[in-house]
Design an enzyme around this catalytic site. Structure first.
Site, PDB file in Angstrom:
ATOM      1  N   TYR A   1      18.143 -36.447 109.344  1.00 44.69           N
ATOM      2  CA  TYR A   1      18.725 -37.134 108.243  1.00 44.69           C
ATOM      3  C   TYR A   1      20.509 -37.206 108.613  1.00 44.69           C
ATOM      4  CZ  TYR A   1      15.009 -37.187 105.047  1.00 44.69           C
ATOM      5  OH  TYR A   1      13.938 -37.143 104.081  1.00 44.69           O
ATOM      6  N   GLY A   2      20.869 -36.370 109.236  1.00 44.46           N
ATOM      7  CA  GLY A   2      22.219 -36.043 109.140  1.00 44.46           C
ATOM      8  C   GLY A   2      22.910 -37.065 110.149  1.00 44.46           C
TER       9      GLY A   2
ATOM     10  N   CYS B   1      18.077 -28.986 102.039  1.00 44.17           N
ATOM     11  CA  CYS B   1      18.882 -29.571 103.152  1.00 44.17           C
ATOM     12  C   CYS B   1      20.277 -29.965 102.675  1.00 44.17           C
ATOM     13  CB  CYS B   1      18.028 -31.223 103.346  1.00 44.17           C
ATOM     14  SG  CYS B   1      18.724 -32.263 104.422  1.00 44.17           S
ATOM     15  N   ASN B   2      21.093 -29.486 103.444  1.00 43.28           N
ATOM     16  CA  ASN B   2      22.607 -29.743 103.195  1.00 43.28           C
ATOM     17  C   ASN B   2      23.012 -31.055 103.056  1.00 43.28           C
ATOM     18  OD1 ASN B   2      24.356 -26.878 103.295  1.00 43.28           O
ATOM     19  ND2 ASN B   2      22.423 -26.740 104.404  1.00 43.28           N
ATOM     20  N   THR B   3      22.389 -31.958 103.889  1.00 43.85           N
ATOM     21  CA  THR B   3      22.740 -33.445 104.030  1.00 43.85           C
ATOM     22  C   THR B   3      22.362 -34.027 102.687  1.00 43.85           C
ATOM     23  OG1 THR B   3      22.211 -33.309 106.580  1.00 43.85           O
ATOM     24  CG2 THR B   3      22.603 -35.528 105.390  1.00 43.85           C
TER      25      THR B   3
ATOM     26  N   GLU C   1      14.284 -27.884 116.091  1.00 37.98           N
ATOM     27  CA  GLU C   1      12.867 -28.653 115.942  1.00 37.98           C
ATOM     28  C   GLU C   1      12.194 -28.354 116.923  1.00 37.98           C
ATOM     29  OE1 GLU C   1      11.376 -30.893 113.602  1.00 37.98           O
ATOM     30  OE2 GLU C   1      12.952 -30.255 112.169  1.00 37.98           O
TER      31      GLU C   1
ATOM     32  N   CYS D   1      23.851 -26.424 107.393  1.00 36.38           N
ATOM     33  CA  CYS D   1      22.554 -27.113 107.678  1.00 36.38           C
ATOM     34  C   CYS D   1      21.400 -26.253 107.620  1.00 36.38           C
ATOM     35  CB  CYS D   1      22.630 -27.806 109.257  1.00 36.38           C
ATOM     36  SG  CYS D   1      21.194 -28.986 109.696  1.00 36.38           S
ATOM     37  N   THR D   2      20.401 -26.431 107.124  1.00 38.13           N
ATOM     38  CA  THR D   2      19.125 -25.382 107.022  1.00 38.13           C
ATOM     39  C   THR D   2      18.602 -25.167 108.298  1.00 38.13           C
ATOM     40  OG1 THR D   2      17.598 -27.149 105.918  1.00 38.13           O
ATOM     41  CG2 THR D   2      18.961 -25.549 104.647  1.00 38.13           C
ATOM     42  N   HIS D   3      18.695 -26.332 109.486  1.00 38.03           N
ATOM     43  CA  HIS D   3      18.206 -25.936 110.481  1.00 38.03           C
ATOM     44  C   HIS D   3      18.881 -24.774 111.380  1.00 38.03           C
ATOM     45  CE1 HIS D   3      15.924 -29.921 110.136  1.00 38.03           C
ATOM     46  NE2 HIS D   3      15.334 -29.548 111.225  1.00 38.03           N
TER      47      HIS D   3
HETATM   48  N1  DGL Z   1      18.317 -29.490 107.615  1.00 36.86           N
HETATM   49  C1  DGL Z   1      19.118 -30.441 107.320  1.00 36.86           C
HETATM   50  C2  DGL Z   1      20.559 -30.199 106.690  1.00 36.86           C
HETATM   51  O1  DGL Z   1      20.575 -28.933 106.161  1.00 36.86           O
HETATM   52  C3  DGL Z   1      19.142 -31.826 107.885  1.00 36.86           C
HETATM   53  C4  DGL Z   1      19.062 -31.776 109.364  1.00 36.86           C
HETATM   54  C5  DGL Z   1      18.952 -33.340 109.774  1.00 36.86           C
HETATM   55  O2  DGL Z   1      18.040 -33.963 109.477  1.00 36.86           O
HETATM   56  O3  DGL Z   1      19.915 -33.838 110.242  1.00 36.86           O
HETATM   57  O4  DGL Z   1      21.252 -30.771 106.662  1.00 36.86           O
END
Ligand code: DGL
Length: 271
Positions: A42-43, A73-75, A157, A189-191
């Site tokens: 998403y980011g 998701c932070n985004t 991922e 970012c949660t990743h």
């Molecule tokens: N895990 C997500 C976040 O916290 C999104 C990462 C992504 O999809 O770019 O922003």
């Protein structure tokens, strides 16, 4: 609260970093999870697109009788929390930004706070605004340094934590921040907690890492009432196999059966 199921969504496996905390702190609660693996990341996408995805993701969770929604998701939290809140109506919504910003302001000793996140999160300035507000409340002076780290998402991922590619990427992204003398770094970012060991190795053990999902999960603890009546439900929008492998490695436990869900949209020409 009508339902104690906790709805959680993210673009992919990042939200599992929040689920990990919820499994530990609320072992009896039912999780309804959606990872939008067909549309991750998403980011790197536009604000308009992320807001549309946020709307669709929220509508999906609402089909499953959730009593609260964790925007893992932070985004989405940075650019579309209002969308989720509007669609969720009376259901409480927990975002990632404000809790992590407050925690960073609380723990910093020298007032130098680094923020890493997706390009969309960094461009939004949401963390800077939340930190400024928390610092004003706490009567502290802080300086922020932010850096977009888009390649961390595919690395997470892919399950490439501890890999040389992850280490080199972290060195490239974080060099200037290390020079800044920050003592606190928000994993915005949660990743990123998937790569936390590598990030910590690169920035140095004296830098305190703030795991935004783990901090936000504490708010779920406060709001939830447990009732262990049904199995967890985990949904993804792409084929589940890779999500299962990487997710289980990260969580350190088996995931329940993963269900694939497909958004049936029709194409519309934008004018
Ligand atoms: N895990 C997500 C976040 O916290 C999104 C990462 C992504 O999809 O770019 O922003």
């Amino acid at each position: 609260m009508a339902s104690s199921s906790i709805g959680v969504f993210d673009s992919g496996i990042g939200g599992l970093t929040v689920v990990k905390e919820l499994f530990a702190s609320l072992p009896d609660s039912r999780i309804v999870y959606f990872g939008d693996t067909a549309r991750v990341p998403y980011g790197t996408k536009s604000v308009a697109t992320v807001r549309r995805y946020a709307e669709e993701d929220t509508e999906l969770l609402l089909q499953y009788d959730v009593g609260q929604i964790v925007v893992a998701c932070n985004t989405v939290s940075a650019v579309a929390l209002d969308v989720v809140t509007r669609i969720a109506g009376s259901i409480p919504v927990i975002g990632m930004i404000a809790p992590a910003a407050s925690e960073a302001v609380k723990v910093t000793q020298n007032g130098k706070i680094g923020i890493i996140g997706t390009l969309a999160t960094v461009a939004s300035g949401a963390y800077e605004a939340a930190i400024a507000s928390a610092a004003a409340t706490a009567g502290k002076t802080v300086t922020t340094y932010s850096q977009g780290c888009p390649l961390f998402v595919p690395l997470a991922e892919e399950g490439w934590q501890g890999h040389d590619v992850a280490r080199l990427t972290a060195k490239e992204y974080l060099g200037d921040m290390i020079e800044s003398g920050m003592d606190t770094l928000i994993l915005g970012c949660t990743h990123y907690p998937v790569l936390a060991d590598t990030i910590h190795e690169v920035v140095g053990s004296h830098v305190r890492l703030i795991n935004s999902g783990a901090i936000a999960a504490r708010q779920v603890v406060a709001a939830s009432s447990d009732s262990p009546d049904r199995d967890h439900l985990f949904m993804v929008s792409d084929l589940p196999s890779r999500f299962k492998n990487v997710g289980e490695r990260f969580l350190g436990r088996d995931l329940p059966e993963l269900h694939q869900v497909i958004y049936k949209e029709s194409w519309v020409v934008s004018r």
